[in-house]
Enzyme design. Sequence first.
Site, PDB file in Angstrom:
ATOM      1  N   ASP A   1       9.664   2.797   1.539  1.00 24.56           N
ATOM      2  CA  ASP A   1       8.501   3.614   1.886  1.00 24.56           C
ATOM      3  C   ASP A   1       8.302   3.505   3.394  1.00 24.56           C
ATOM      4  O   ASP A   1       7.734   2.530   3.893  1.00 24.56           O
ATOM      5  CB  ASP A   1       7.265   3.147   1.118  1.00 24.56           C
ATOM      6  CG  ASP A   1       6.035   4.003   1.458  1.00 24.56           C
ATOM      7  OD1 ASP A   1       6.093   4.766   2.443  1.00 24.56           O
ATOM      8  OD2 ASP A   1       5.022   3.891   0.745  1.00 24.56           O
TER       9      ASP A   1
ATOM     10  N   LYS B   1       3.210  11.171   6.875  1.00 24.65           N
ATOM     11  CA  LYS B   1       2.400  11.017   8.092  1.00 24.65           C
ATOM     12  C   LYS B   1       2.974  11.782   9.282  1.00 24.65           C
ATOM     13  O   LYS B   1       2.738  12.972   9.413  1.00 24.65           O
ATOM     14  CB  LYS B   1       2.229   9.526   8.402  1.00 24.65           C
ATOM     15  CG  LYS B   1       1.383   8.797   7.333  1.00 24.65           C
ATOM     16  CD  LYS B   1       0.794   7.530   7.872  1.00 24.65           C
ATOM     17  CE  LYS B   1       0.250   6.603   6.798  1.00 24.65           C
ATOM     18  NZ  LYS B   1      -1.041   7.004   6.262  1.00 24.65           N
TER      19      LYS B   1
ATOM     20  N   PHE C   1       0.868  -1.185   0.000  1.00 24.44           N
ATOM     21  CA  PHE C   1       0.000   0.000   0.000  1.00 24.44           C
ATOM     22  C   PHE C   1       0.901   1.230   0.000  1.00 24.44           C
ATOM     23  O   PHE C   1       1.671   1.440   0.939  1.00 24.44           O
ATOM     24  CB  PHE C   1      -0.948   0.060   1.202  1.00 24.44           C
ATOM     25  CG  PHE C   1      -1.886   1.233   1.091  1.00 24.44           C
ATOM     26  CD1 PHE C   1      -3.076   1.126   0.386  1.00 24.44           C
ATOM     27  CD2 PHE C   1      -1.552   2.462   1.628  1.00 24.44           C
ATOM     28  CE1 PHE C   1      -3.930   2.219   0.241  1.00 24.44           C
ATOM     29  CE2 PHE C   1      -2.396   3.570   1.489  1.00 24.44           C
ATOM     30  CZ  PHE C   1      -3.585   3.438   0.782  1.00 24.44           C
TER      31      PHE C   1
HETATM   32  N1  PLP Z   1       2.845   4.788   1.915  1.00 25.61           N
HETATM   33  C1  PLP Z   1       2.465   4.046   2.964  1.00 25.61           C
HETATM   34  C2  PLP Z   1       3.354   2.946   3.436  1.00 25.61           C
HETATM   35  C3  PLP Z   1       1.252   4.300   3.612  1.00 25.61           C
HETATM   36  O1  PLP Z   1       0.886   3.552   4.646  1.00 25.61           O
HETATM   37  C4  PLP Z   1       0.447   5.354   3.133  1.00 25.61           C
HETATM   38  C5  PLP Z   1      -0.854   5.650   3.777  1.00 25.61           C
HETATM   39  O2  PLP Z   1      -1.384   4.901   4.554  1.00 25.61           O
HETATM   40  C6  PLP Z   1       0.882   6.103   2.032  1.00 25.61           C
HETATM   41  C7  PLP Z   1       2.085   5.798   1.454  1.00 25.61           C
HETATM   42  C8  PLP Z   1       0.031   7.213   1.485  1.00 25.61           C
HETATM   43  O3  PLP Z   1       0.031   8.300   2.332  1.00 25.61           O
HETATM   44  P1  PLP Z   1      -1.090   9.436   2.146  1.00 25.61           P
HETATM   45  O4  PLP Z   1      -2.372   8.842   2.610  1.00 25.61           O
HETATM   46  O5  PLP Z   1      -0.610  10.563   3.011  1.00 25.61           O
HETATM   47  O6  PLP Z   1      -1.099   9.793   0.688  1.00 25.61           O
END
Ligand code: PLP
Length: 407
Positions: free
Chosen positions: A226, A255, A141
């Site tokens: 990520d 986040k 994700f």
């Molecule tokens: N990358 C990871 C690992 C995430 O858990 C998330 C969101 O849960 C994102 C990217 C996307 O972040 P955003 O919701 O701020 O676009």
Amino acid sequence: MSVTASPVDLENVHGAHNYHPLPVMVSHGEGAWVWDDEGTRYLDFLAAYSALNFGHRHPELVRAAHEQLDRLTLTSRAFHHDLLGPFCAELAALTGKGMVLPMNSGAEAVETALKVARRWGYEVKGVLDEQATVVVMGGNFHGRTISIISFSGDPVARTHYGPYTPGFRAVEYGDAVALEAAIDETTVAVLVEPVQGEAGVVLPPDGYLADVRRICTQRRVLMVADEVQSGLGRTGATFACDLEGVVPDVYVLGKALGGGILPLSAVAADDDVLGVLDPGSHGSTFGGNPLAVAVGRAVIRLLETGDPQRRARELEAPLREGLAPLVGHGAVGLRVRGLWAGLDLDPALGTGRDLCEELLGRGVLVKDTHGSTIRISPPLTIDRADLEWGLAQVRDAVASLAAAAGS
Ligand code: PLP
């Protein structure tokens, strides 16, 4: 509909239905607790998917935001402002990288990393134009943009959003042999979550991240970690990669970087990678704005103390011990890393949503993911007694579902 209707009714009528919130309306928050508009308090066991690692309205973060609100909020990147350089330098030091590119949402930072990796592939590695591929992990994700959902395996996230962006190959998460086999001369990057948060706090096998690092180095491919959800203290280290002594080529952060106050994300890498960007080739009006980076700098100061990371390490054992008795007694799986747990409810007892609703009635906010899994990620600032109280509620809630299911 009249604007005197309830906020939830207004949301249901005038807001797009792209979420299915639990029936609670939060109006106040402090630390690990929130209150609804009737004054009932709830323990926040979700912490906005780790965006609230430092709790609601952390005094130092709120102070940084207030001070900046009174001075300057936005310039766009058309002009310099006095906080961007210091923020980039401080985040570069925290990540051990030479350069930083601030953006807003996590998905935007992932997109940024993908664009940078493609450009690096063409301009540095020498991949043939338009041929670049990125290897991604099953169960990933990374956000909601079209390119990102193009390599998601989740039909709910993908359906009817095609045509999809090409150039991605998925391999099973944790399978280093499959990863190595998927890499060829077109591959520019491997995109990996060190812990798959949305998948249900899925942990890779020990040594996997080190294998990814080794393979990426040997095959001259960028390792892009990520750490949007796993980073900034959640696992007991500044970055989840640290726990395996692994340093990726590119960190993707988001986040908690915005302190639970506003969106702030970033990509950090060395100059030989991020240096491929030139003026006009990428950007965002709000990226690196003064208000966001004022909060981001205060977040970095908190992380530099090591306290949030230490709290996550200290609370890992109580978290595990509080949930372990459920395994085989209502739960069929448990994964814990730092102050972060994925608990798989026995589907015979109900869905993850059923468990969340049961917990809501007991004063604990938590969110399901993928069927019968719930993810527990309280603010790292939570008191141990509050954590233990919340975990007792989880045990009681599971027992109550078991009783209702007659098992
Ligand atoms: N990358 C990871 C690992 C995430 O858990 C998330 C969101 O849960 C994102 C990217 C996307 O972040 P955003 O919701 O701020 O676009």
